[in-house]
Design an enzyme around this catalytic site. Structure first.
Site, PDB file in Angstrom:
ATOM      1  N   GLU A 129      36.431  -2.025  -0.590  1.00  0.00           N
ATOM      2  CA  GLU A 129      37.340  -2.262   0.472  1.00  0.00           C
ATOM      3  C   GLU A 129      36.754  -2.716   1.830  1.00  0.00           C
ATOM      4  OE1 GLU A 129      40.680   0.215   3.011  1.00  0.00           O
ATOM      5  OE2 GLU A 129      38.899   1.403   2.318  1.00  0.00           O
ATOM      6  N   PRO A 149      37.709  -1.426  -7.105  1.00  0.00           N
ATOM      7  CA  PRO A 149      36.943  -1.458  -5.697  1.00  0.00           C
ATOM      8  C   PRO A 149      36.414  -0.067  -5.550  1.00  0.00           C
ATOM      9  CG  PRO A 149      39.598  -1.523  -5.512  1.00  0.00           C
ATOM     10  CD  PRO A 149      39.254  -1.516  -7.002  1.00  0.00           C
ATOM     11  N   MET A 150      35.348  -0.003  -5.229  1.00  0.00           N
ATOM     12  CA  MET A 150      34.502   1.115  -5.111  1.00  0.00           C
ATOM     13  C   MET A 150      33.603   1.018  -3.701  1.00  0.00           C
ATOM     14  SD  MET A 150      33.066   2.564  -8.712  1.00  0.00           S
ATOM     15  CE  MET A 150      32.780   1.019  -9.172  1.00  0.00           C
ATOM     16  N   VAL A 151      33.967   1.798  -2.744  1.00  0.00           N
ATOM     17  CA  VAL A 151      33.032   1.727  -1.289  1.00  0.00           C
ATOM     18  C   VAL A 151      31.449   2.143  -1.589  1.00  0.00           C
ATOM     19  CG1 VAL A 151      32.694   2.686   0.867  1.00  0.00           C
ATOM     20  CG2 VAL A 151      35.006   2.640   0.236  1.00  0.00           C
ATOM     21  N   ALA A 175      36.616   2.733 -12.392  1.00  0.00           N
ATOM     22  CA  ALA A 175      35.756   3.010 -11.410  1.00  0.00           C
ATOM     23  C   ALA A 175      34.382   3.727 -11.827  1.00  0.00           C
ATOM     24  CB  ALA A 175      36.562   3.596 -10.319  1.00  0.00           C
ATOM     25  N   HIS A 180      46.888   3.924  -9.410  1.00  0.00           N
ATOM     26  CA  HIS A 180      46.062   5.165  -9.750  1.00  0.00           C
ATOM     27  C   HIS A 180      46.981   6.297  -9.855  1.00  0.00           C
ATOM     28  CE1 HIS A 180      42.166   7.466  -8.592  1.00  0.00           C
ATOM     29  NE2 HIS A 180      43.123   8.279  -9.244  1.00  0.00           N
ATOM     30  N   CYS A 182      43.570   4.614  -0.980  1.00  0.00           N
ATOM     31  CA  CYS A 182      42.387   5.322  -0.676  1.00  0.00           C
ATOM     32  C   CYS A 182      42.963   6.396   0.169  1.00  0.00           C
ATOM     33  CB  CYS A 182      41.383   4.514  -0.040  1.00  0.00           C
ATOM     34  SG  CYS A 182      39.877   5.321   0.412  1.00  0.00           S
TER      35      CYS A 182
END
Length: 485
Positions: A42, A17-19, A241, A182, A115
């Site tokens: 997200e 997931p990457m904004v 990512a 992570h 995050c």
């Protein structure tokens, strides 16, 4: 990939997931190149809980649309069994509301617990949850018990191996299908080295799949590196990512593709699915990295629209062909084609219609055409009844003409838009012109009104129609649980 219809997280390679990056075009690109699973960016529970689920027959997508008409999440059939919906939440009840809203359109639900950015942590979400294991447990237990699809979470490591292992074991007990780790502390950034030993300890402590994350800069530069990262971390699976953001063909077993090819493949998806131009431009600039000041980079940076971006990459013809295809679908829908179905709800004729203001001239509305048609036919003025849904303050109207009732199944952001949508339903059912741009002049509305002289923009004499007061729609209806069309 899936056993008994459920997504498996064992031995997979996933797009993280990457904004601003993990929107539909990037997810499809990663699948094209060989990713097994893709995560969306997200999305915050408070915003998603206000969304309506809308089937977009033009784009052939399912859209989750906010009250201000922004598409918060867009997905399609191609990724349905491989996309994981990641939410930001700090509230078990609200998390469940959102999970149930999307659960039939995605393969799994993930909770962001890693995050470190302020936009996530300030509401007690993301990495802020790491200091509240009781809340982590409450959220995950609520989701696991409340939805029919797998639930996972993504965390960062804690200051000690013991704390990290203890947390992962506690997470396993909630019944989740997997946990992504992570390998950095919440205070650390990509420039800091990855703590492989923490991922190894976590993977060895639980029986559910552990997904290793954080190796893009140091450990994963090519497809061959993915398996090495999996092996050295001791994890079952790997999540990428930045390596994927820079060049998504890292997922490609046959080897990487030239950056220009990857950018073109990405842009084609962005055009097909009407991705916002600024988001498309942002993702392309991330791919360019140190080439952002190259001639190509400068052309991309200067672009303001999707058409401009297409021209910068030499895809003008593809862009034009796609626009023609999408317009043909719109025309088929508006002409009452098979996708525009009538459904009787008791004595009310319903249709899936959203009032799109941009499809009409500035001084013309469907209500205006309906009012003029009623006068021409010597009928009583149309009667509008409007209700307001309490949870998100959106509106829905029924219009009564000749004793028959019509409404759209969709909820609108304002009372005026809801009335316009109801008028559109009647006009399309009866085959009466509605004033859309490109329609032949029907003569229903005189030239003075069409040009906006002597009437208010968007209003005019349409306000002569009878209206009943708005009241709060407190009773639960199928629509109040999220529009499913």
């Amino acid at each position: 990939m899936a056993a008994a219809g459920r997504l498996s997280f064992s031995s997979i390679t996933a797009l993280a997931p990457m904004v601003r990056v993990g929107t539909l075009p990037m997810r499809l690109l990663a699948l094209d190149y060989g990713a097994d699973v893709v995560y969306c960016e997200e999305l915050i529970d408070i915003k998603m809980a206000k969304c309506q689920r809308v089937v977009n027959d033009v784009l052939q997508t399912v859209d989750f649309v906010a009250p201000d008409e922004r598409v918060m999440f867009r997905t399609c059939e191609r990724e349905k069994d491989r996309v994981v919906f990641q939410m930001g939440t700090a509230d078990p009840e609200r998390a469940l509301v959102v999970a149930r809203l999307v659960e039939h359109d995605v393969a799994a639900i993930d909770v962001n617990m890693g995050c470190p950015k302020e936009y996530s942590t300030k509401g007690g979400m993301g990495a802020a949850l790491l200091s509240d294991p009781d809340k982590i447990e409450a959220i995950l237990q609520k989701l696991v018990a409340g939805v029919s699809i797998p639930v996972t979470c993504k965390i960062r490591i804690l200051p000690s191996l013991e704390e990290t292992v203890s947390l992962v074991r506690r997470i396993e007990q909630t019944g989740v299908a997997a946990v992504a780790v992570h390998g950095r502390l919440k205070e650390e950034r990509p420039r800091h080295p990855l703590h492989l030993d923490f991922i190894q300890a976590a993977a060895g402590a639980v029986s559910i799949p552990v997904i290793a994350n954080g190796g893009s800069l140091d450990l994963v530069k090519t497809n061959e590196d993915i398996e090495d990262f999996r092996r050295t971390s001791g994890a079952s699976s790997v999540m990428l990512a930045r390596a994927a953001m820079w060049n998504a063909s890292v997922f490609r077993a046959a080897g990487p593709l030239p950056l220009e090819t990857v950018m073109e493949d990405y842009l084609k998806h962005a055009i097909r699915y009407n991705n916002h131009a600024f988001n498309t431009k942002y993702c392309l600039c991330q791919m360019l990295r140190d080439k952002v000041e190259s001639p190509l980079g400068r052309r991309v940076q200067a672009a303001q629209t999707s058409a401009d971006i297409s021209e910068a990459l030499g895809l003008q013809e593809f862009y034009q062909q796609t626009q023609e295809l999408l317009q043909a679908r719109r025309d088929a829908l508006h002409s009452g084609g098979p996708a525009e179905r009538l459904v009787m709800d008791g004595d009310v004729t319903t249709m899936v219609v959203r009032f799109e203001r941009r499809e009409y001239p500035p001084h013309i509305t469907p209500k205006m055409f309906l009012l003029e048609w009623s006068r021409k036919e010597k009928l009583q003025q149309p009667l509008y009844e409007t209700v307001q849904r309490s949870q998100d303050r959106s509106f829905q109207s029924i219009v009564t003409v000749e004793g028959k009732r019509y409404r759209s199944t969709l909820w609108e952001k304002s009372k005026k838009f809801a009335e316009q949508a109801a008028a559109v339903v009647f006009l399309r059912v009866r085959g009466v012109p509605e004033g859309r741009i490109g329609e032949e002049d029907s003569g229903l509305v005189c030239k003075r009104k069409r040009e906006g002289r002597g009437s208010r923009a968007g209003g005019g004499e349409e306000d002569g129609s009878n209206k009943r007061r708005v009241f709060d729609a407190q009773r639960e209806t199928p629509e109040s649980r999220g529009v499913s069309v």
